[in-house]
Write a protein that holds these residues in place. Structure first.
Motif, short mmCIF file in Angstrom:
data_model
loop_
_atom_site.label_atom_id
_atom_site.label_comp_id
_atom_site.label_asym_id
_atom_site.label_seq_id
_atom_site.Cartn_x
_atom_site.Cartn_y
_atom_site.Cartn_z
N LYS A 59 -4.16 -5.62 -6.04
CA LYS A 59 -4.00 -4.70 -5.02
C LYS A 59 -4.14 -5.64 -3.84
O LYS A 59 -5.02 -5.99 -3.81
CB LYS A 59 -4.54 -3.22 -5.10
CG LYS A 59 -4.10 -2.52 -6.04
CD LYS A 59 -2.82 -2.03 -6.09
CE LYS A 59 -2.54 -1.04 -7.18
NZ LYS A 59 -1.16 -0.90 -7.45
N ARG A 61 -4.11 -5.53 0.71
CA ARG A 61 -4.17 -4.67 1.75
C ARG A 61 -2.56 -5.16 2.61
O ARG A 61 -1.93 -4.32 3.35
CB ARG A 61 -5.13 -4.81 2.77
CG ARG A 61 -6.22 -3.74 2.19
CD ARG A 61 -7.46 -3.98 3.13
NE ARG A 61 -8.49 -4.90 2.84
CZ ARG A 61 -9.43 -5.21 3.33
NH1 ARG A 61 -9.41 -5.05 4.64
NH2 ARG A 61 -10.29 -6.13 2.60
N ASP A 62 -2.18 -6.25 2.32
CA ASP A 62 -1.22 -6.99 3.18
C ASP A 62 0.31 -6.57 2.70
O ASP A 62 1.34 -6.83 3.24
CB ASP A 62 -1.14 -8.44 3.18
CG ASP A 62 -2.56 -8.96 3.97
OD1 ASP A 62 -2.96 -7.98 4.82
OD2 ASP A 62 -2.86 -10.02 3.68
N SER A 63 0.24 -6.11 1.21
CA SER A 63 1.40 -5.79 0.59
C SER A 63 2.18 -4.57 1.11
O SER A 63 1.61 -3.87 1.39
CB SER A 63 1.31 -5.53 -0.90
OG SER A 63 0.56 -4.26 -1.33
N VAL A 64 3.56 -4.77 1.33
CA VAL A 64 4.24 -3.55 1.69
C VAL A 64 5.22 -3.29 0.79
O VAL A 64 5.93 -3.92 0.17
CB VAL A 64 5.01 -4.02 2.93
CG1 VAL A 64 6.05 -3.12 3.56
CG2 VAL A 64 4.09 -4.78 3.96
N LEU A 65 5.56 -1.91 0.52
CA LEU A 65 6.20 -1.37 -0.31
C LEU A 65 7.87 -1.27 0.18
O LEU A 65 7.80 -0.71 1.01
CB LEU A 65 5.96 0.01 -0.85
CG LEU A 65 7.02 0.64 -2.00
CD1 LEU A 65 7.01 0.00 -3.16
CD2 LEU A 65 6.50 1.94 -2.25
N HIS A 66 8.55 -2.15 -0.53
CA HIS A 66 10.23 -1.97 -0.03
C HIS A 66 10.86 -1.21 -0.83
O HIS A 66 10.94 -1.20 -2.04
CB HIS A 66 10.76 -3.60 0.21
CG HIS A 66 10.24 -4.15 1.12
ND1 HIS A 66 10.24 -4.16 2.53
CD2 HIS A 66 9.17 -5.13 1.33
CE1 HIS A 66 9.54 -4.96 3.08
NE2 HIS A 66 8.97 -5.48 2.36
N LYS A 67 11.79 -0.26 -0.36
CA LYS A 67 12.67 0.54 -1.29
C LYS A 67 13.92 0.11 -1.14
O LYS A 67 14.33 -0.72 -0.51
CB LYS A 67 12.29 2.01 -0.67
CG LYS A 67 11.13 2.51 -0.86
CD LYS A 67 11.10 4.11 -0.49
CE LYS A 67 9.65 4.87 -0.61
NZ LYS A 67 9.26 5.82 -0.32
N ASP A 70 15.85 -0.42 2.07
CA ASP A 70 15.44 -1.32 3.01
C ASP A 70 16.26 -2.58 2.87
O ASP A 70 16.43 -3.03 1.84
CB ASP A 70 14.00 -1.73 2.87
CG ASP A 70 12.94 -0.64 2.88
OD1 ASP A 70 13.35 0.38 3.64
OD2 ASP A 70 11.72 -0.40 2.44
#
Length: 78
Positions: A59, A61-67, A70
């Motif tokens: 995990k 903190r910098d990760s971004v979930l892209h759907k 997007d």
């Protein structure tokens, strides 16, 4: 096994591609297909023997979930 949610399962095998400004859509797609094939060959014996080594995702903190909705680069492919 990993928890329920988007992109939270274990990793079977992870590969990377170093991108630069010369990459086209076609070049990237071809390299991804070749990398995927090579990865499958690499795990095939373990897969058939049901003996895969799984790794939990780290995990960040910098990760971004892209759907799927997007669009990178506002949907413009260069």
């Amino acid at each position: 096994m990993g928890g329920s949610g988007i992109d939270c399962g274990e990793i079977i095998l992870q590969k990377s591609i170093s991108l630069d400004s010369t990459y086209t859509y076609l070049k990237l797609t071809q390299e991804q297909l070749q990398l995927g094939f090579n990865a499958f060959v690499e795990i095939c014996d373990s897969l058939m023997q049901r003996n895969l080594s799984l790794k939990m995702q780290e995990k960040s903190r910098d990760s971004v979930l892209h759907k799927a909705r997007d669009l990178p680069n506002n949907g413009i492919v260069k």
